[in-house]
Every structure is written in structure tokens, then in C-alpha cells.
Scaffold this motif. Structure first.
Motif, PDB file in Angstrom:
ATOM      1  N   PRO A  73      -5.696  25.832   5.041  1.00 25.04           N
ATOM      2  CA  PRO A  73      -6.577  25.083   4.133  1.00 25.04           C
ATOM      3  C   PRO A  73      -7.009  25.901   2.920  1.00 25.04           C
ATOM      4  CG  PRO A  73      -7.235  24.731   6.399  1.00 25.04           C
ATOM      5  CD  PRO A  73      -6.198  25.805   6.420  1.00 25.04           C
ATOM      6  N   PHE A  74      -7.277  27.192   3.112  1.00 20.16           N
ATOM      7  CA  PHE A  74      -7.647  28.044   1.981  1.00 20.16           C
ATOM      8  C   PHE A  74      -6.515  28.096   0.964  1.00 20.16           C
ATOM      9  CE2 PHE A  74      -7.772  32.172  -0.139  1.00 20.16           C
ATOM     10  CZ  PHE A  74      -9.074  32.208  -0.616  1.00 20.16           C
ATOM     11  N   TYR A 173      -3.196  25.019  18.384  1.00 18.35           N
ATOM     12  CA  TYR A 173      -4.281  24.032  18.312  1.00 18.35           C
ATOM     13  C   TYR A 173      -4.908  23.771  19.682  1.00 18.35           C
ATOM     14  CZ  TYR A 173      -2.007  23.459  13.801  1.00 18.35           C
ATOM     15  OH  TYR A 173      -1.439  23.694  12.568  1.00 18.35           O
ATOM     16  N   PRO A 174      -4.132  23.463  20.729  1.00 20.60           N
ATOM     17  CA  PRO A 174      -4.784  23.343  22.046  1.00 20.60           C
ATOM     18  C   PRO A 174      -5.378  24.655  22.535  1.00 20.60           C
ATOM     19  CG  PRO A 174      -2.387  23.135  22.248  1.00 20.60           C
ATOM     20  CD  PRO A 174      -2.718  23.054  20.795  1.00 20.60           C
ATOM     21  N   LEU A 205      -9.132  21.130  12.212  1.00 18.81           N
ATOM     22  CA  LEU A 205      -8.156  20.195  12.773  1.00 18.81           C
ATOM     23  C   LEU A 205      -8.182  18.871  12.014  1.00 18.81           C
ATOM     24  CD1 LEU A 205      -8.557  20.811  16.615  1.00 18.81           C
ATOM     25  CD2 LEU A 205      -6.910  21.814  15.036  1.00 18.81           C
ATOM     26  N   GLY A 206      -9.381  18.419  11.631  1.00 16.99           N
ATOM     27  CA  GLY A 206      -9.487  17.184  10.859  1.00 16.99           C
ATOM     28  C   GLY A 206      -8.775  17.293   9.530  1.00 16.99           C
ATOM     29  N   TYR A 207      -8.883  18.441   8.884  1.00 12.24           N
ATOM     30  CA  TYR A 207      -8.177  18.657   7.620  1.00 12.24           C
ATOM     31  C   TYR A 207      -6.677  18.487   7.815  1.00 12.24           C
ATOM     32  CZ  TYR A 207      -6.025  21.129   3.743  1.00 12.24           C
ATOM     33  OH  TYR A 207      -5.222  21.453   2.681  1.00 12.24           O
ATOM     34  N   ARG A 208      -6.150  19.063   8.894  1.00 10.08           N
ATOM     35  CA  ARG A 208      -4.716  18.971   9.128  1.00 10.08           C
ATOM     36  C   ARG A 208      -4.282  17.542   9.432  1.00 10.08           C
ATOM     37  NH1 ARG A 208      -5.997  24.191  10.024  1.00 10.08           N
ATOM     38  NH2 ARG A 208      -4.329  25.745   9.803  1.00 10.08           N
ATOM     39  N   LEU A 209      -5.108  16.812  10.162  1.00 10.72           N
ATOM     40  CA  LEU A 209      -4.772  15.414  10.447  1.00 10.72           C
ATOM     41  C   LEU A 209      -4.742  14.582   9.168  1.00 10.72           C
ATOM     42  CD1 LEU A 209      -6.858  14.809  13.707  1.00 10.72           C
ATOM     43  CD2 LEU A 209      -4.366  14.965  13.517  1.00 10.72           C
ATOM     44  N   ARG A 214      -1.588  11.876   4.912  1.00 11.59           N
ATOM     45  CA  ARG A 214      -1.265  11.687   3.499  1.00 11.59           C
ATOM     46  C   ARG A 214       0.203  11.967   3.221  1.00 11.59           C
ATOM     47  NH1 ARG A 214      -6.411  14.527   0.338  1.00 11.59           N
ATOM     48  NH2 ARG A 214      -7.911  12.832   0.709  1.00 11.59           N
ATOM     49  N   ASN A 215       0.735  13.023   3.864  1.00 12.01           N
ATOM     50  CA  ASN A 215       2.146  13.349   3.661  1.00 12.01           C
ATOM     51  C   ASN A 215       3.058  12.238   4.173  1.00 12.01           C
ATOM     52  OD1 ASN A 215       1.478  15.796   2.489  1.00 12.01           O
ATOM     53  ND2 ASN A 215       1.705  16.962   4.378  1.00 12.01           N
ATOM     54  N   ARG A 216       2.678  11.631   5.303  1.00  7.71           N
ATOM     55  CA  ARG A 216       3.501  10.543   5.840  1.00  7.71           C
ATOM     56  C   ARG A 216       3.430   9.297   4.963  1.00  7.71           C
ATOM     57  NH1 ARG A 216       1.328  12.163  10.906  1.00  7.71           N
ATOM     58  NH2 ARG A 216      -0.154  10.436  10.805  1.00  7.71           N
TER      59      ARG A 216
END
Length: 224
Positions: A73-74, A173-174, A205-209, A214-216
Motif C-alpha cells: 500500500p505504501f 494473509y491467514p 487486508l481491506g485495501y487489498r480487497l 477495482r482491477n477485476r
């Protein structure tokens, strides 16, 4: 332009050594405190140095792990690509602090404080894993870190292939979720730090979701 040149120079020459020493500082501080304790000098380990050491190493491992998850994210927000050069280094530091955390639990808590034999130490570990949920979660997180640490080198990336390597490292992540739960179940009462760590992890994790969604949703170049 001058600012970009300075950032490029910093990323090329100073980022890796600076990251190394920043990651080493908690361990160096802890070693210094133990040196003062053993020499009979004032120290910051409190009345129970073993418990302080155990908790400090676990907290450091978790926080370094969260920092490793914050690298992407950074990079996305700042557009500063050199930071990706130290992402695996930060992840490896999280593993080493987790390893020291487990070693302190086995060696200081069970072997020395509980005065167990080596066989009794491993028997005590198995009993704790079976009976204490926070130790079950913590050991599961540590075991999950092992293959990630082993494959964090360029030779392993080439051997596995980029796609399989990336799929394997999604396990971070897990592992992070287990580590946060381990800390939460370990603390007695409603302490703030597990909630803070959990909130940080939820944001990462929310940022990645959101980014993945958006990418999809973007049309592919072929479709456009």
C-alpha cells in the motif's frame, strides 16, 4: 527533479542497510537489557524478565509482520518503487523475531523457569498447544511462516517460478490473521493493543480487497 534524484540515490544506496539496522534495533535493545541485567545494572525488563522478553519478541514479530504487509500500500500511494526492494527483508525479520519468540517460550519459560528436561519441554509444548487456544494459534502462525521464510530468496523464486511463488506467499494473509488472534487471546481482559493490531490488519487486508475488485472491474486492453 532534484528531489527524485535524491530519492533514487537513497533507494539505491541507503535503503537496504537502513532497513536492516532499523529491523535489528529491537533485538539489539533486548540484548543490551539482558547484558545489564546479568551485570547487576539497572534494566528495563521489569520484575519478570523472562515474561517481558517473551512478550517483547512476540509483539515485535507481529508489528514487523504488519509493516511488511504495509509495504505494498505504501508503494501504491507514494509511487516510490524502491521500497519493494526491502519487502522480503522485512518479512524475514518478522520470521526471525517469531523464531526468537518461540525459542524464548521453549528455553526460558519451559526449560529454565519451569525447570523441565528437554523431553519435558517438548511434552509441555504439546500440552500447551492442545489446551491453550492462544498457543495453538501462535504455533499455527509460526509454522505458516516457515515455508514463507525458506522461499524468500531469489534462488527459491527462480526454482518455484514467479506464479507458484506468489501463490505460496499468499499464505501470509491467514498467517497474519492467526498472529493477531494469538495476541488477542493471549491478553487478559479487554486490552487496547490487540484491537489496534487487528484494526491495522483489517485496513491492510481491506485495501487489498478493494484494489483487487477495482482491477477485476477494469476492462482488459484486448476488450478496449
Amino acid at each position: 527533479m532534484a528531489k527524485r534524484a535524491v530519492l533514487r540515490s537513497f533507494g539505491r544506496h541507503w535503503l537496504k542497510p537502513l532497513t536492516f539496522w532499523l529491523l535489528a534495533l529491537p533485538g539489539l535493545w533486548l540484548g543490551w537489557q539482558w547484558a545489564m541485567l546479568l551485570n547487576g545494572q539497572p534494566h528495563a525488563l521489569g520484575f519478570n524478565p523472562i515474561e517481558t522478553t517473551h512478550r517483547f519478541l512476540g509483539d515485535t514479530a507481529l508489528r514487523v509482520l504488519l509493516i511488511s504487509l504495509a509495504v505494498t500500500p505504501f508503494r501504491d500511494i507514494t509511487r516510490w518503487l524502491p521500497v519493494m526492494k526491502v519487502r522480503r527483508r522485512i518479512g524475514l525479520a518478522a520470521f526471525w523475531y517469531a523464531l526468537l519468540h518461540v525459542a524464548a517460550y521453549l528455553g526460558l519459560d519451559l526449560l529454565i523457569a519451569a525447570n523441565m528436561s528437554v523431553a519435558g519441554m517438548f511434552a509441555g509444548l504439546w500440552e500447551d498447544v492442545a489446551k491453550r487456544i492462544y498457543i495453538t494459534l501462535g504455533m499455527a502462525a509460526f509454522v505458516g511462516l516457515i515455508p514463507l521464510a525458506v522461499t524468500s530468496f531469489n534462488a527459491m523464486v527462480r526454482w518455484l517460478g514467479a506464479r507458484r511463488w506468489q501463490q505460496l506467499h499468499w499464505a501470509i494473509y491467514p498467517v497474519a490473521i492467526l498472529a493477531v488472534l494469538h495476541h488477542g487471546f493471549m491478553e487478559k481482559g479487554n486490552q487496547p493493543m490487540p484491537w489496534i493490531h487487528g484494526g491495522i490488519l483489517a485496513l491492510l487486508l481491506g485495501y487489498r480487497l478493494v484494489r483487487s475488485a477495482r482491477n477485476r472491474s477494469r476492462p482488459s486492453p484486448a476488450a478496449s
